[in-house]
Design a protein around this motif. Structure first.
Motif, PDB file in Angstrom:
ATOM      1  N   SER A  64       0.786  -1.233   0.000  1.00  0.00           N
ATOM      2  CA  SER A  64       0.000   0.000   0.000  1.00  0.00           C
ATOM      3  C   SER A  64       0.821   1.288   0.000  1.00  0.00           C
ATOM      4  O   SER A  64       0.385   2.292  -0.548  1.00  0.00           O
ATOM      5  N   THR A  65       1.995   1.289   0.605  1.00  0.00           N
ATOM      6  CA  THR A  65       2.715   2.536   0.829  1.00  0.00           C
ATOM      7  C   THR A  65       4.015   2.653   0.047  1.00  0.00           C
ATOM      8  O   THR A  65       4.362   3.750  -0.392  1.00  0.00           O
ATOM      9  N   ALA A  66       4.711   1.566  -0.122  1.00  0.00           N
ATOM     10  CA  ALA A  66       6.033   1.608  -0.762  1.00  0.00           C
ATOM     11  C   ALA A  66       5.924   2.028  -2.223  1.00  0.00           C
ATOM     12  O   ALA A  66       4.894   1.822  -2.869  1.00  0.00           O
ATOM     13  N   ARG A  67       6.990   2.620  -2.727  1.00  0.00           N
ATOM     14  CA  ARG A  67       7.056   2.968  -4.142  1.00  0.00           C
ATOM     15  C   ARG A  67       6.974   1.687  -4.968  1.00  0.00           C
ATOM     16  O   ARG A  67       7.470   0.651  -4.548  1.00  0.00           O
ATOM     17  N   PRO A  68       6.389   1.752  -6.156  1.00  0.00           N
ATOM     18  CA  PRO A  68       6.251   0.529  -6.963  1.00  0.00           C
ATOM     19  C   PRO A  68       7.609   0.042  -7.479  1.00  0.00           C
ATOM     20  O   PRO A  68       8.569   0.802  -7.555  1.00  0.00           O
ATOM     21  N   GLU A  69       7.639  -1.241  -7.810  1.00  0.00           N
ATOM     22  CA  GLU A  69       8.856  -1.793  -8.400  1.00  0.00           C
ATOM     23  C   GLU A  69       9.178  -1.022  -9.677  1.00  0.00           C
ATOM     24  O   GLU A  69       8.290  -0.669 -10.438  1.00  0.00           O
ATOM     25  N   GLY A  70      10.449  -0.770  -9.885  1.00  0.00           N
ATOM     26  CA  GLY A  70      10.875  -0.008 -11.053  1.00  0.00           C
ATOM     27  C   GLY A  70      11.076   1.464 -10.759  1.00  0.00           C
ATOM     28  O   GLY A  70      11.628   2.196 -11.580  1.00  0.00           O
ATOM     29  N   TYR A  71      10.632   1.938  -9.598  1.00  0.00           N
ATOM     30  CA  TYR A  71      10.775   3.344  -9.250  1.00  0.00           C
ATOM     31  C   TYR A  71      12.249   3.701  -9.047  1.00  0.00           C
ATOM     32  O   TYR A  71      12.715   4.746  -9.471  1.00  0.00           O
ATOM     33  N   TYR A  72      12.976   2.827  -8.339  1.00  0.00           N
ATOM     34  CA  TYR A  72      14.397   3.038  -8.094  1.00  0.00           C
ATOM     35  C   TYR A  72      15.201   2.146  -9.038  1.00  0.00           C
ATOM     36  O   TYR A  72      14.761   1.067  -9.412  1.00  0.00           O
ATOM     37  N   SER A  73      16.392   2.571  -9.355  1.00  0.00           N
ATOM     38  CA  SER A  73      17.268   1.713 -10.155  1.00  0.00           C
ATOM     39  C   SER A  73      17.918   0.681  -9.239  1.00  0.00           C
ATOM     40  O   SER A  73      18.036   0.888  -8.022  1.00  0.00           O
ATOM     41  N   GLN A  74      18.347  -0.419  -9.816  1.00  0.00           N
ATOM     42  CA  GLN A  74      18.984  -1.466  -9.015  1.00  0.00           C
ATOM     43  C   GLN A  74      20.276  -0.951  -8.393  1.00  0.00           C
ATOM     44  O   GLN A  74      20.569  -1.252  -7.243  1.00  0.00           O
ATOM     45  N   GLN A  75      21.019  -0.150  -9.119  1.00  0.00           N
ATOM     46  CA  GLN A  75      22.271   0.397  -8.593  1.00  0.00           C
ATOM     47  C   GLN A  75      22.001   1.286  -7.373  1.00  0.00           C
ATOM     48  O   GLN A  75      22.734   1.233  -6.384  1.00  0.00           O
ATOM     49  N   TRP A  76      20.973   2.094  -7.449  1.00  0.00           N
ATOM     50  CA  TRP A  76      20.622   2.967  -6.324  1.00  0.00           C
ATOM     51  C   TRP A  76      20.228   2.134  -5.112  1.00  0.00           C
ATOM     52  O   TRP A  76      20.659   2.412  -3.989  1.00  0.00           O
ATOM     53  N   LEU A  77      19.406   1.101  -5.332  1.00  0.00           N
ATOM     54  CA  LEU A  77      18.984   0.232  -4.236  1.00  0.00           C
ATOM     55  C   LEU A  77      20.175  -0.482  -3.613  1.00  0.00           C
ATOM     56  O   LEU A  77      20.271  -0.599  -2.381  1.00  0.00           O
ATOM     57  N   GLU A  78      21.082  -0.954  -4.448  1.00  0.00           N
ATOM     58  CA  GLU A  78      22.262  -1.661  -3.935  1.00  0.00           C
ATOM     59  C   GLU A  78      23.121  -0.753  -3.066  1.00  0.00           C
ATOM     60  O   GLU A  78      23.634  -1.180  -2.025  1.00  0.00           O
ATOM     61  N   SER A  79      23.289   0.496  -3.475  1.00  0.00           N
ATOM     62  CA  SER A  79      24.119   1.413  -2.686  1.00  0.00           C
ATOM     63  C   SER A  79      23.470   1.719  -1.340  1.00  0.00           C
ATOM     64  O   SER A  79      24.152   1.753  -0.313  1.00  0.00           O
ATOM     65  N   ARG A  80      22.162   1.933  -1.323  1.00  0.00           N
ATOM     66  CA  ARG A  80      21.477   2.190  -0.054  1.00  0.00           C
ATOM     67  C   ARG A  80      21.469   0.952   0.839  1.00  0.00           C
ATOM     68  O   ARG A  80      21.674   1.036   2.046  1.00  0.00           O
ATOM     69  N   ASN A  81      21.210  -0.205   0.227  1.00  0.00           N
ATOM     70  CA  ASN A  81      21.206  -1.444   1.016  1.00  0.00           C
ATOM     71  C   ASN A  81      22.561  -1.712   1.643  1.00  0.00           C
ATOM     72  O   ASN A  81      22.648  -2.155   2.791  1.00  0.00           O
ATOM     73  N   ALA A  82      23.642  -1.438   0.916  1.00  0.00           N
ATOM     74  CA  ALA A  82      24.985  -1.657   1.449  1.00  0.00           C
ATOM     75  C   ALA A  82      25.215  -0.816   2.705  1.00  0.00           C
ATOM     76  O   ALA A  82      25.751  -1.312   3.711  1.00  0.00           O
ATOM     77  N   LEU A  83      24.784   0.434   2.675  1.00  0.00           N
ATOM     78  CA  LEU A  83      24.936   1.305   3.850  1.00  0.00           C
ATOM     79  C   LEU A  83      24.102   0.815   5.031  1.00  0.00           C
ATOM     80  O   LEU A  83      24.584   0.752   6.164  1.00  0.00           O
ATOM     81  N   MET A  84      22.866   0.472   4.747  1.00  0.00           N
ATOM     82  CA  MET A  84      21.969   0.091   5.844  1.00  0.00           C
ATOM     83  C   MET A  84      22.301  -1.288   6.404  1.00  0.00           C
ATOM     84  O   MET A  84      22.168  -1.508   7.612  1.00  0.00           O
ATOM     85  N   VAL A  85      22.754  -2.206   5.565  1.00  0.00           N
ATOM     86  CA  VAL A  85      23.166  -3.522   6.058  1.00  0.00           C
ATOM     87  C   VAL A  85      24.387  -3.373   6.959  1.00  0.00           C
ATOM     88  O   VAL A  85      24.481  -4.015   8.010  1.00  0.00           O
ATOM     89  N   GLN A  86      25.307  -2.514   6.577  1.00  0.00           N
ATOM     90  CA  GLN A  86      26.496  -2.293   7.400  1.00  0.00           C
ATOM     91  C   GLN A  86      26.104  -1.760   8.788  1.00  0.00           C
ATOM     92  O   GLN A  86      26.583  -2.249   9.806  1.00  0.00           O
ATOM     93  N   THR A  87      25.230  -0.778   8.819  1.00  0.00           N
ATOM     94  CA  THR A  87      24.769  -0.236  10.101  1.00  0.00           C
ATOM     95  C   THR A  87      24.020  -1.296  10.895  1.00  0.00           C
ATOM     96  O   THR A  87      24.213  -1.438  12.108  1.00  0.00           O
ATOM     97  N   TRP A  88      23.146  -2.037  10.220  1.00  0.00           N
ATOM     98  CA  TRP A  88      22.374  -3.104  10.871  1.00  0.00           C
ATOM     99  C   TRP A  88      23.320  -4.107  11.542  1.00  0.00           C
ATOM    100  O   TRP A  88      23.135  -4.467  12.706  1.00  0.00           O
TER     101      TRP A  88
END
Length: 145
Positions: A64-88
């Protein structure tokens, strides 16, 4: 009259002390429905990677709330995930500083591995949901919806 007033007061006190059972009845006959509705399995069709998220409300939030698939590029998602996984993972290693009930499991995320778009998309959105729900910050970026 003097005997009636104390009797009425005692009666009012007794009536006002009545306990009410306002707790909802839980039907344990269908225990699978809660787990199935609140479990998101993220797997990649091309690879053998799988993430299982058991978080009440995440599935509904994702739909219901998240942006639809395809909104972000895979490269952008990978860079954000790398930062957040490291903090996690850093917080997972510090249970005395951070709530160990929030950071229960270490996340094995290798930045050199291509997990595919779907895995990165749902992992990123889980991090956004987690930050909003638990009022946590996993990066210097504010969670985007």
């Amino acid at each position: 009259m003097k005997k009636i007033i104390p009797f009425i007061i005692v009666l009012i006190v007794i009536v006002s002390c009545k306990s009410y059972n306002n707790t909802p009845t839980i039907n344990n006959d269908n225990t699978n429905s809660l787990v199935e509705n609140d479990t998101v399995i993220i797997d990649s069709d091309e690879n053998d990677y799988e993430i299982i998220i058991i978080e009440p409300g995440f599935n509904a939030w994702l739909a219901s709330t998240a942006r639809p698939e395809g909104y972000y590029s895979q490269q952008w998602l990978e860079s954000r995930n790398a930062l957040m996984v490291q903090t996690w993972n850093q917080r997972n290693l510090q249970p005395l500083t951070y709530d160990p009930n929030l950071y229960e499991v270490r996340i094995d995320y290798d930045t050199r591995t291509d997990y595919g778009y779907e895995v990165n998309y749902k992992l990123y959105n889980y991090f956004v949901y987690f930050q909003i729900k638990h009022k946590q910050r996993l990066s210097s970026f504010a969670p985007r919806i």
